[in-house]
Design a protein around this motif. Structure first.
Motif, PDB file in Angstrom:
ATOM      1  N   ASN A 199       0.729  -1.095   0.051  1.00 27.95           N
ATOM      2  CA  ASN A 199       0.101  -0.102   0.061  1.00 27.95           C
ATOM      3  C   ASN A 199       0.802   1.413  -0.207  1.00 27.95           C
ATOM      4  O   ASN A 199       1.872   1.364   1.024  1.00 27.95           O
ATOM      5  CB  ASN A 199      -0.795   0.087   1.377  1.00 27.95           C
ATOM      6  N   PRO A 200       0.822   2.203  -1.009  1.00 28.08           N
ATOM      7  CA  PRO A 200       1.808   3.147  -1.071  1.00 28.08           C
ATOM      8  C   PRO A 200       1.332   4.297  -0.014  1.00 28.08           C
ATOM      9  O   PRO A 200       2.140   5.132   0.198  1.00 28.08           O
ATOM     10  CB  PRO A 200       1.241   3.616  -2.423  1.00 28.08           C
ATOM     11  N   VAL A 201       0.376   4.343   0.614  1.00 29.01           N
ATOM     12  CA  VAL A 201       0.102   5.443   1.515  1.00 29.01           C
ATOM     13  C   VAL A 201       0.556   5.144   2.807  1.00 29.01           C
ATOM     14  O   VAL A 201       0.163   5.742   3.926  1.00 29.01           O
ATOM     15  CB  VAL A 201      -1.128   5.967   1.443  1.00 29.01           C
ATOM     16  N   PHE A 202       0.815   3.902   3.231  1.00 25.95           N
ATOM     17  CA  PHE A 202       1.206   3.481   4.379  1.00 25.95           C
ATOM     18  C   PHE A 202       2.893   3.128   4.614  1.00 25.95           C
ATOM     19  O   PHE A 202       3.413   2.556   3.737  1.00 25.95           O
ATOM     20  CB  PHE A 202       0.661   2.057   5.047  1.00 25.95           C
ATOM     21  N   THR A 203       3.544   3.388   5.934  1.00 23.85           N
ATOM     22  CA  THR A 203       5.045   3.057   5.707  1.00 23.85           C
ATOM     23  C   THR A 203       4.989   1.627   5.830  1.00 23.85           C
ATOM     24  O   THR A 203       3.999   0.840   6.189  1.00 23.85           O
ATOM     25  CB  THR A 203       5.393   3.681   7.172  1.00 23.85           C
ATOM     26  N   ILE A 204       6.325   1.021   5.630  1.00 29.48           N
ATOM     27  CA  ILE A 204       6.283  -0.415   5.485  1.00 29.48           C
ATOM     28  C   ILE A 204       6.332  -0.845   6.988  1.00 29.48           C
ATOM     29  O   ILE A 204       5.890  -1.950   7.311  1.00 29.48           O
ATOM     30  CB  ILE A 204       7.602  -0.802   4.925  1.00 29.48           C
ATOM     31  N   GLY A 205       6.695  -0.112   7.865  1.00 30.42           N
ATOM     32  CA  GLY A 205       6.549  -0.608   9.262  1.00 30.42           C
ATOM     33  C   GLY A 205       5.225  -0.952   9.793  1.00 30.42           C
ATOM     34  O   GLY A 205       4.915  -1.738  10.441  1.00 30.42           O
ATOM     35  N   ASN A 206       4.277   0.008   9.214  1.00 25.00           N
ATOM     36  CA  ASN A 206       2.877  -0.073   9.787  1.00 25.00           C
ATOM     37  C   ASN A 206       2.183  -1.118   8.874  1.00 25.00           C
ATOM     38  O   ASN A 206       1.576  -1.941   9.582  1.00 25.00           O
ATOM     39  CB  ASN A 206       2.422   1.297   9.082  1.00 25.00           C
ATOM     40  N   GLN A 207       2.624  -1.592   7.746  1.00 25.85           N
ATOM     41  CA  GLN A 207       2.282  -2.643   6.877  1.00 25.85           C
ATOM     42  C   GLN A 207       2.756  -3.895   7.451  1.00 25.85           C
ATOM     43  O   GLN A 207       1.835  -4.903   7.845  1.00 25.85           O
ATOM     44  CB  GLN A 207       2.597  -2.641   5.407  1.00 25.85           C
ATOM     45  N   ILE A 208       3.787  -4.130   8.098  1.00 24.99           N
ATOM     46  CA  ILE A 208       4.536  -5.349   8.566  1.00 24.99           C
ATOM     47  C   ILE A 208       3.795  -5.639   9.922  1.00 24.99           C
ATOM     48  O   ILE A 208       3.493  -6.647  10.150  1.00 24.99           O
ATOM     49  CB  ILE A 208       5.953  -5.293   8.714  1.00 24.99           C
ATOM     50  N   ASP A 217       9.861   4.219   6.145  1.00 27.52           N
ATOM     51  CA  ASP A 217       9.964   4.710   4.636  1.00 27.52           C
ATOM     52  C   ASP A 217       8.816   4.092   4.135  1.00 27.52           C
ATOM     53  O   ASP A 217       8.093   3.099   4.646  1.00 27.52           O
ATOM     54  CB  ASP A 217      11.076   3.699   4.077  1.00 27.52           C
ATOM     55  N   TYR A 218       8.166   4.807   2.777  1.00 24.13           N
ATOM     56  CA  TYR A 218       7.159   4.498   2.306  1.00 24.13           C
ATOM     57  C   TYR A 218       7.556   3.355   1.180  1.00 24.13           C
ATOM     58  O   TYR A 218       8.679   3.585   0.585  1.00 24.13           O
ATOM     59  CB  TYR A 218       6.408   5.601   1.508  1.00 24.13           C
ATOM     60  N   PRO A 219       6.652   2.466   0.619  1.00 26.06           N
ATOM     61  CA  PRO A 219       7.234   1.617  -0.309  1.00 26.06           C
ATOM     62  C   PRO A 219       7.994   2.553  -1.555  1.00 26.06           C
ATOM     63  O   PRO A 219       9.098   1.813  -2.100  1.00 26.06           O
ATOM     64  CB  PRO A 219       5.928   1.175  -0.985  1.00 26.06           C
ATOM     65  N   HIS A 220       7.489   3.455  -1.906  1.00 33.11           N
ATOM     66  CA  HIS A 220       8.277   4.076  -2.991  1.00 33.11           C
ATOM     67  C   HIS A 220       9.893   4.524  -2.876  1.00 33.11           C
ATOM     68  O   HIS A 220      10.586   4.773  -3.705  1.00 33.11           O
ATOM     69  CB  HIS A 220       7.344   5.407  -3.806  1.00 33.11           C
ATOM     70  N   GLN A 221      10.164   4.702  -1.654  1.00 31.24           N
ATOM     71  CA  GLN A 221      11.363   4.969  -1.269  1.00 31.24           C
ATOM     72  C   GLN A 221      12.443   3.742  -1.405  1.00 31.24           C
ATOM     73  O   GLN A 221      13.456   3.936  -1.099  1.00 31.24           O
ATOM     74  CB  GLN A 221      11.491   5.585  -0.096  1.00 31.24           C
ATOM     75  N   LEU A 222      11.929   2.582  -1.651  1.00 25.41           N
ATOM     76  CA  LEU A 222      12.711   1.384  -1.736  1.00 25.41           C
ATOM     77  C   LEU A 222      12.844   1.134  -3.173  1.00 25.41           C
ATOM     78  O   LEU A 222      12.064   1.109  -3.908  1.00 25.41           O
ATOM     79  CB  LEU A 222      12.206   0.390  -0.815  1.00 25.41           C
ATOM     80  N   SER A 223      13.986   0.259  -3.326  1.00 22.75           N
ATOM     81  CA  SER A 223      14.219  -0.339  -4.673  1.00 22.75           C
ATOM     82  C   SER A 223      13.464  -1.693  -4.857  1.00 22.75           C
ATOM     83  O   SER A 223      12.913  -2.080  -3.725  1.00 22.75           O
ATOM     84  CB  SER A 223      15.864  -0.591  -4.682  1.00 22.75           C
ATOM     85  N   GLY A 224      13.398  -2.054  -6.125  1.00 25.06           N
ATOM     86  CA  GLY A 224      12.416  -3.433  -6.230  1.00 25.06           C
ATOM     87  C   GLY A 224      12.797  -4.586  -5.377  1.00 25.06           C
ATOM     88  O   GLY A 224      11.895  -5.150  -4.899  1.00 25.06           O
ATOM     89  N   GLY A 225      14.196  -4.473  -5.273  1.00 29.17           N
ATOM     90  CA  GLY A 225      14.629  -5.839  -4.574  1.00 29.17           C
ATOM     91  C   GLY A 225      14.226  -5.691  -2.946  1.00 29.17           C
ATOM     92  O   GLY A 225      13.942  -6.640  -2.298  1.00 29.17           O
TER      93      GLY A 225
END
Lengths: 320, 326
Positions: A104-113, A150-158
């Motif tokens: 989800n692009p609008v939540f931080t990855i910490g939030n999503q995990i 971080d938000y998903p768009h701040q990370l690389s594909g890997g």
């Protein structure tokens, strides 16, 4: 030992204006704990819909019309929805192909995990966060505590794919279904992600269903392999056996068409034509129009699965 | 023999700005590469996403101007061409695209798509064009009744055939194909590879083939160039580069390919990920991931130099690393 997952006679269909589309047709699969099963086939062959059926996430107008999916002896198809929700993401988790559209692009990855941990394990915000940090470092993300914000768009594909895997593993699932987990990644990153999945599987003893069209990945990673064509499993065997002694003409065709199996510049073997329309009524063998060895009987008789060797099943009338 | 296409010291930089108040920075997508392509030859250009290979394709087709460097086609400098000369250049260099879904106009019929380049370049009468389109369609394996249909009625493989027929329509001398088979299913991929192979032999075209798939690269190319972060790190004949590689990045790429025989012992894994082209590493661009990096690699950029006849690599330690391995 009881199987971790036992699918029998699974059929999933889509009611479409032009007729009923048979996405998955009479699929039988068994997976033992700690085992990697590869599900291989071309686009539209039903491999992703088999995964969606296991999760009971078949999108409408599709529905599971028959079969059973026993997970540790319990039929998932009979579970009420609220109990199924407790299985999904908790005991069976999925890793999707495209981490950009599955996060989800609008939540931080910490939030999503942490979401899965708070939902399924009832952890407090603080504890869930600590656990998320641990998962991120497990999947090899440097400076995990900082990455949580971080938000998903701040990370690389890997890195995004690592996050997806961390999310899938947070609740220590007994079964992970990875649908083309490395197709969107470069080969050097692909190698890293596959190593990671193998290592985690060894550490946690989970079962893994690996859905892919890359036969090299299958040869390296899977204990057993099932080849799908037009919604059906046409051949399944221990991986070494399947690559060493392919029996179904489709499996043989796939292997022969690989550039790796030809001299540079040589013509590649091809499978003529393309996949049949799955809305048509099923008469005879669905592969017969592309098959180099078909005979008259193939047009009228639908082949059943038969055992050609120990653990080697094949669906072809022409195989003795 | 004179090269059909010759690019010297090609550079492409893009200014990027992350937000309205962020500083403007320079992204160097192509950092000074030389390429030569001879008539009838297939040059394979390989590298991971973000290495600049697609930018090279756009520069060479003239779809995008280079920041510096020169490109000449058939001995004529691209920058010096007048308008009619440029039109002729665009006829002689055609492109095949990766995505057969977005590269065909959904509102045009197949015959219009294949015939459009002929119409634009004013080749033949309408009747002659129709004949040519029919011939081309048959050549790439489409049937005549396909011509009246629209792209959405076709599968990925069939659409790629339409794209190939369109590229061939004006009898180009050079075809640049950017990942022409990577969007296709396995059994279809083999069909298209065979088609490209046949056309190559039949038409004596120059072929620049861009891919990330090294097994397809090995199958189709005569010569190979490997790119990393906007630079060519190794180039030479197919056998030289893919069987006797002299650059650690080539070794890493080759060993990362999952193999059908299931052997994993060969694997040399690169650490970490591709550095940002906005802040490329000092010295050798690959030193941050290289399994053999030495202190000097972080300070001295290695030049792309010939290590054996016709086989060049940009690595300080090619000889030391690979002499012992072979």
């Amino acid at each position: 030992m009881a199987a971790l997952l036992e699918i029998t006679g699974l059929s999933t269909r889509f009611k479409l204006p032009g007729g009923e589309l048979r996405a998955v047709e009479g699929v039988d699969l068994t997976l033992e704990p700690g085992e990697t099963l590869a599900l291989v086939g071309e686009s539209g062959c039903g491999k992703s819909m088999t995964a969606a059926s296991i999760m009971r996430l078949v999108p409408p107008p599709g529905r599971i019309v028959s079969g059973s999916i026993r997970f540790k002896g319990e039929d998932l198809l009979q579970l009420p929805e609220d109990q199924m929700r407790n299985v999904r993401g908790n005991r069976i988790a999925m890793v999707f192909q495209d981490p950009m559209t599955s996060l989800n692009p609008v939540f931080t990855i910490g939030n999503q995990i942490a979401e899965g941990l708070r939902l399924h394990r009832g952890l407090s915000k603080k504890l869930a966060e600590d656990e998320a940090v641990e998962m991120l470092s497990l999947v090899g993300i440097p400076a995990p505590r900082e990455r949580l914000k971080d938000y998903p768009h701040q990370l690389s594909g890997g890195m995004r794919q690592r996050v997806m895997i961390a999310m899938a593993l947070t609740c220590r699932p007994e079964l992970v279904i990875a649908d083309e987990p490395t197709t969107a990644l470069d080969v050097t990153i692909q190698a890293q992600i596959l190593e990671l999945l193998d290592r985690l599987k060894e550490e946690t003893g989970m079962g893994l269903i690996l859905i892919t069209h890359n036969l090299g990945i299958v040869a390296e990673r899977a204990h057993r392999t099932a080849i799908m064509y037009a919604g059906e499993i046409v051949e399944s065997a221990p991986t070494d056996e399947l690559f060493g002694n392919p029996l179904h003409p489709y499996t043989r065709g796939l292997l022969a068409s690989l550039p790796e199996n030809a001299q540079p510049g040589e013509r590649l073997a091809t499978i003529a034509g393309s996949v049949p329309d799955l809305k048509m009524a099923l008469a005879g063998c669905p592969f017969r129009e592309r098959c180099p060895i078909c005979e008259e009987v193939c047009a009228t008789h639908h082949p059943g699965m038969k055992e050609a060797g120990p653990g080697h099943l094949v669906r072809c009338l022409m195989v003795p | 023999m004179k090269p059909l296409l010759n690019a010297q010291n090609l550079v492409k930089q893009f200014p990027v700005q992350a937000g309205p108040f962020e500083p403007r920075r320079i992204l160097t997508a192509v950092a000074g590469i030389d390429l030569e392509l001879y008539p009838g030859e297939t040059l394979g250009l390989a590298g991971e996403s973000g290495c600049g290979k697609s930018t090279v394709a756009r520069l060479l087709t003239g779809l995008m101007p280079a920041s510096s460097g020169s490109i000449s086609f058939d001995g004529r400098e691209l920058g010096s061409l007048d308008a009619p000369g440029l039109v002729r250049f665009r006829k002689e260099v055609q492109m095949i695209f990766q995505d057969p879904f977005s590269s065909l106009n959904p509102r045009m019929r197949v015959e219009e798509i294949i015939g459009e380049p002929l119409a634009i370049h004013g080749i033949g009468t309408p009747a002659e064009r129709r004949d040519r389109v029919a011939t081309l369609a048959t050549r790439v394996g489409l049937s005549p009744d396909h011509l009246k249909r629209f792209p959405h009625e076709f599968s990925g493989g069939q659409r790629q055939r339409i794209g190939i027929a369109r590229a061939l329509a004006v009898s180009p001398r050079l075809i640049i194909a950017d990942e022409p088979v990577s969007a296709l299913d396995l059994s279809i991929q083999a069909q298209i590879i065979n088609l490209l192979q046949d056309l190559k032999a039949e038409l004596d075209l120059g072929f620049l083939f861009i891919t990330h798939d090294l097994s397809v690269l090995r199958h189709l190319s005569d010569r190979v160039a490997i790119m990393y972060l906007g630079r060519i790190v190794e180039t030479g004949s197919r056998e030289a580069v893919l069987d006797r590689f002299l650059h650690p990045y080539t070794e890493v790429l080759l060993s990362a390919i999952p193999r059908i025989d299931g052997a994993k012992e060969h694997r040399v894994i690169a650490r970490g990920e591709l550095p940002s082209p906005l802040a490329p590493p000092s010295g050798c661009p690959f030193h941050t991931r290289c399994p053999y990096a030495q202190p000097v690699c972080a300070s001295e950029p290695p030049p792309l130099e010939e290590k054996e006849p016709g086989h060049a690599a940009a690595c300080h330690f090619s000889k030391d690393i690979y002499r012992s391995k072979r």
